[in-house]
Design a protein around this motif. Structure first.
Motif, PDB file in Angstrom:
ATOM      1  N   GLY A  52       0.792  -1.230   0.000  1.00 26.93           N
ATOM      2  CA  GLY A  52       0.000   0.000   0.000  1.00 26.93           C
ATOM      3  C   GLY A  52       0.819   1.271   0.000  1.00 26.93           C
ATOM      4  O   GLY A  52       0.320   2.320   0.393  1.00 26.93           O
ATOM      5  N   TYR A  54       1.851   3.158  -2.424  1.00 27.03           N
ATOM      6  CA  TYR A  54       1.308   4.163  -3.340  1.00 27.03           C
ATOM      7  C   TYR A  54       0.215   4.980  -2.651  1.00 27.03           C
ATOM      8  O   TYR A  54       0.254   6.214  -2.636  1.00 27.03           O
ATOM      9  CB  TYR A  54       0.770   3.488  -4.602  1.00 27.03           C
ATOM     10  CG  TYR A  54       0.232   4.457  -5.617  1.00 27.03           C
ATOM     11  CD1 TYR A  54       1.087   5.149  -6.471  1.00 27.03           C
ATOM     12  CD2 TYR A  54      -1.137   4.682  -5.743  1.00 27.03           C
ATOM     13  CE1 TYR A  54       0.601   6.036  -7.412  1.00 27.03           C
ATOM     14  CE2 TYR A  54      -1.637   5.569  -6.680  1.00 27.03           C
ATOM     15  CZ  TYR A  54      -0.768   6.241  -7.511  1.00 27.03           C
ATOM     16  OH  TYR A  54      -1.260   7.122  -8.435  1.00 27.03           O
ATOM     17  N   ASP A  55      -0.758   4.307  -2.051  1.00 26.65           N
ATOM     18  CA  ASP A  55      -1.845   4.997  -1.360  1.00 26.65           C
ATOM     19  C   ASP A  55      -1.325   5.786  -0.159  1.00 26.65           C
ATOM     20  O   ASP A  55      -1.813   6.888   0.121  1.00 26.65           O
ATOM     21  CB  ASP A  55      -2.919   4.009  -0.913  1.00 26.65           C
ATOM     22  CG  ASP A  55      -3.736   3.477  -2.082  1.00 26.65           C
ATOM     23  OD1 ASP A  55      -3.832   4.169  -3.113  1.00 26.65           O
ATOM     24  OD2 ASP A  55      -4.277   2.356  -1.959  1.00 26.65           O
ATOM     25  N   LEU A  56      -0.356   5.245   0.552  1.00 29.63           N
ATOM     26  CA  LEU A  56       0.226   5.941   1.693  1.00 29.63           C
ATOM     27  C   LEU A  56       0.863   7.261   1.264  1.00 29.63           C
ATOM     28  O   LEU A  56       0.594   8.311   1.846  1.00 29.63           O
ATOM     29  CB  LEU A  56       1.275   5.060   2.385  1.00 29.63           C
ATOM     30  CG  LEU A  56       2.083   5.754   3.484  1.00 29.63           C
ATOM     31  CD1 LEU A  56       1.206   6.063   4.680  1.00 29.63           C
ATOM     32  CD2 LEU A  56       3.270   4.901   3.875  1.00 29.63           C
ATOM     33  N   LEU A  58       0.383   8.978  -1.525  1.00 27.34           N
ATOM     34  CA  LEU A  58      -0.621   9.923  -2.031  1.00 27.34           C
ATOM     35  C   LEU A  58      -1.379  10.605  -0.908  1.00 27.34           C
ATOM     36  O   LEU A  58      -1.591  11.824  -0.941  1.00 27.34           O
ATOM     37  CB  LEU A  58      -1.593   9.212  -2.974  1.00 27.34           C
ATOM     38  CG  LEU A  58      -1.046   8.864  -4.343  1.00 27.34           C
ATOM     39  CD1 LEU A  58      -2.157   8.301  -5.223  1.00 27.34           C
ATOM     40  CD2 LEU A  58      -0.407  10.047  -5.018  1.00 27.34           C
ATOM     41  N   SER A  59      -1.774   9.857   0.095  1.00 26.32           N
ATOM     42  CA  SER A  59      -2.524  10.470   1.193  1.00 26.32           C
ATOM     43  C   SER A  59      -1.656  11.413   2.014  1.00 26.32           C
ATOM     44  O   SER A  59      -2.126  12.439   2.495  1.00 26.32           O
ATOM     45  CB  SER A  59      -3.159   9.403   2.087  1.00 26.32           C
ATOM     46  OG  SER A  59      -2.176   8.680   2.794  1.00 26.32           O
ATOM     47  N   GLU A  62      -1.349  14.457  -0.512  1.00 26.68           N
ATOM     48  CA  GLU A  62      -2.592  15.082  -0.955  1.00 26.68           C
ATOM     49  C   GLU A  62      -3.231  15.967   0.113  1.00 26.68           C
ATOM     50  O   GLU A  62      -3.671  17.093  -0.184  1.00 26.68           O
ATOM     51  CB  GLU A  62      -3.584  14.005  -1.406  1.00 26.68           C
ATOM     52  CG  GLU A  62      -4.764  14.562  -2.151  1.00 26.68           C
ATOM     53  CD  GLU A  62      -5.602  13.470  -2.784  1.00 26.68           C
ATOM     54  OE1 GLU A  62      -5.978  13.656  -3.945  1.00 26.68           O
ATOM     55  OE2 GLU A  62      -5.876  12.439  -2.125  1.00 26.68           O
ATOM     56  N   LYS A  94     -12.652  15.122  -1.918  1.00 25.94           N
ATOM     57  CA  LYS A  94     -11.345  14.953  -1.284  1.00 25.94           C
ATOM     58  C   LYS A  94     -11.246  15.765   0.013  1.00 25.94           C
ATOM     59  O   LYS A  94     -10.659  15.297   0.991  1.00 25.94           O
ATOM     60  CB  LYS A  94     -10.230  15.335  -2.249  1.00 25.94           C
ATOM     61  CG  LYS A  94     -10.079  14.330  -3.382  1.00 25.94           C
ATOM     62  CD  LYS A  94      -8.964  14.689  -4.314  1.00 25.94           C
ATOM     63  CE  LYS A  94      -8.790  13.626  -5.365  1.00 25.94           C
ATOM     64  NZ  LYS A  94      -8.301  12.350  -4.841  1.00 25.94           N
ATOM     65  N   GLN A  97     -13.004  13.746   2.499  1.00 26.81           N
ATOM     66  CA  GLN A  97     -12.205  12.545   2.795  1.00 26.81           C
ATOM     67  C   GLN A  97     -11.147  12.834   3.850  1.00 26.81           C
ATOM     68  O   GLN A  97     -10.881  11.997   4.720  1.00 26.81           O
ATOM     69  CB  GLN A  97     -11.539  12.058   1.508  1.00 26.81           C
ATOM     70  CG  GLN A  97     -10.603  10.897   1.677  1.00 26.81           C
ATOM     71  CD  GLN A  97      -9.900  10.526   0.359  1.00 26.81           C
ATOM     72  OE1 GLN A  97     -10.319  10.946  -0.721  1.00 26.81           O
ATOM     73  NE2 GLN A  97      -8.860   9.759   0.455  1.00 26.81           N
ATOM     74  N   TYR A  98     -10.519  14.005   3.786  1.00 23.72           N
ATOM     75  CA  TYR A  98      -9.450  14.357   4.718  1.00 23.72           C
ATOM     76  C   TYR A  98      -9.932  15.213   5.888  1.00 23.72           C
ATOM     77  O   TYR A  98      -9.135  15.750   6.648  1.00 23.72           O
ATOM     78  CB  TYR A  98      -8.317  15.065   3.971  1.00 23.72           C
ATOM     79  CG  TYR A  98      -7.605  14.154   2.991  1.00 23.72           C
ATOM     80  CD1 TYR A  98      -6.803  13.113   3.438  1.00 23.72           C
ATOM     81  CD2 TYR A  98      -7.781  14.318   1.625  1.00 23.72           C
ATOM     82  CE1 TYR A  98      -6.178  12.262   2.545  1.00 23.72           C
ATOM     83  CE2 TYR A  98      -7.150  13.472   0.724  1.00 23.72           C
ATOM     84  CZ  TYR A  98      -6.343  12.449   1.194  1.00 23.72           C
ATOM     85  OH  TYR A  98      -5.718  11.612   0.304  1.00 23.72           O
TER      86      TYR A  98
END
Length: 101
Positions: A52, A54-56, A58-59, A62, A94, A97-98
């Motif tokens: 994970g 990539y997702d880590l 990006l978050s 982002e 987004k 989401q955050y």
């Protein structure tokens, strides 16, 4: 022609007043800072495995990006979505989401 052909190369992006994350007198590009951070992350990871990434990454990038753009645009979502190059609805999703909305 790709989507990124009209974007400035990462190496040419310099900041007037960068946060000094390292003991360097001159500013680094955002790309260089990301590469250094990943090198440190991999050193700390050692031989441990992980998934994970990539997702880590990006978050981790982002959320502060969205916060900075919203500050810069005085929370004007229309201006922020144009600056980010995304649909206003996507920006709102987004932000929610955050926890920024």
């Amino acid at each position: 022609m790709t989507m990124t052909d009209n974007l400035m190369p990462a190496q040419s992006v310099q900041f007037d007043n960068p946060v000094q994350l390292h003991d360097e007198p001159q500013p680094c590009s955002l790309r260089q800072e990301v590469e250094r951070s990943l090198e440190v992350y991999f050193e700390q990871l050692g031989n441990d495995s992980m998934t994970g990434l990539y997702d880590l990454v990006l978050s981790e990038v982002e959320a502060p990006l969205l916060e900075a753009v919203m500050r810069h645009t005085s929370s004007n979502q229309s201006k922020a979505s144009i600056m980010l190059g995304m649909n206003r609805g996507t920006l709102r999703k987004k932000l929610k989401q955050y926890g920024l909305l």
